[in-house]
Motif scaffolding. Structure first.
Motif, PDB file in Angstrom:
ATOM      1  N   UNK A 233      39.932  15.236 -15.524  1.00 57.29           N
ATOM      2  CA  UNK A 233      38.702  14.394 -14.932  1.00 57.29           C
ATOM      3  C   UNK A 233      39.171  12.525 -15.448  1.00 57.29           C
ATOM      4  N   UNK A 234      38.164  11.858 -13.957  1.00 59.52           N
ATOM      5  CA  UNK A 234      38.304  10.525 -13.955  1.00 59.52           C
ATOM      6  C   UNK A 234      37.278  10.206 -14.445  1.00 59.52           C
ATOM      7  N   UNK A 235      36.663   9.148 -15.268  1.00 62.65           N
ATOM      8  CA  UNK A 235      35.919   8.587 -16.057  1.00 62.65           C
ATOM      9  C   UNK A 235      35.462   7.022 -15.281  1.00 62.65           C
ATOM     10  N   UNK A 236      34.701   6.351 -14.714  1.00 55.85           N
ATOM     11  CA  UNK A 236      34.411   5.269 -14.141  1.00 55.85           C
ATOM     12  C   UNK A 236      35.317   4.318 -14.643  1.00 55.85           C
ATOM     13  N   UNK A 237      35.630   3.753 -16.394  1.00 54.18           N
ATOM     14  CA  UNK A 237      36.322   2.887 -16.854  1.00 54.18           C
ATOM     15  C   UNK A 237      38.146   3.781 -16.131  1.00 54.18           C
ATOM     16  N   UNK A 238      38.650   4.689 -16.359  1.00 60.33           N
ATOM     17  CA  UNK A 238      39.478   5.199 -15.766  1.00 60.33           C
ATOM     18  C   UNK A 238      40.098   4.556 -14.129  1.00 60.33           C
TER      19      UNK A 238
END
Length: 95
Positions: free
Chosen positions: A5-10
């Motif tokens: 998964x890719x969070x907002x920060x990443x």
């Protein structure tokens, strides 16, 4: 289903690296995008980015349901939901 998964920060860091913009700038633009999206959908305006996605508010009619613990019949009130549809470019990227 994907295990990554890719969070907002990443996501902000990835966009900043690919565009040469600062992370603060990208975060501001992304925040503005989501604010505009939420406001538009809240005002029953469909947002469409051709080839990528479409987001719209949908109406759910009142219906009868059941409490799974007791089996009692309950009335579920009418309300709204959000429908997100993937466009052709996004679908092609997933193949």
């Amino acid at each position: 289903m994907a295990d990554k998964s890719l969070n907002k920060t990443e996501l902000v860091a990835k966009i900043a690296a690919s565009t040469g913009q600062s992370q603060a700038t990208v975060d501001g633009v992304l925040g503005g995008f989501f604010d505009a999206l939420a406001e538009s959908v809240g005002n029953d305006v469909k947002v469409s980015i051709p080839g990528w996605l479409a987001v719209e508010r949908t109406h759910r009619a009142a219906r009868t349901g059941r409490n799974p613990q007791t089996g009692a019949t309950i009335e579920i009130a009418a309300g709204y939901s959000v429908k997100v549809s993937a466009g052709s470019k996004l679908k092609a990227a997933a193949k």
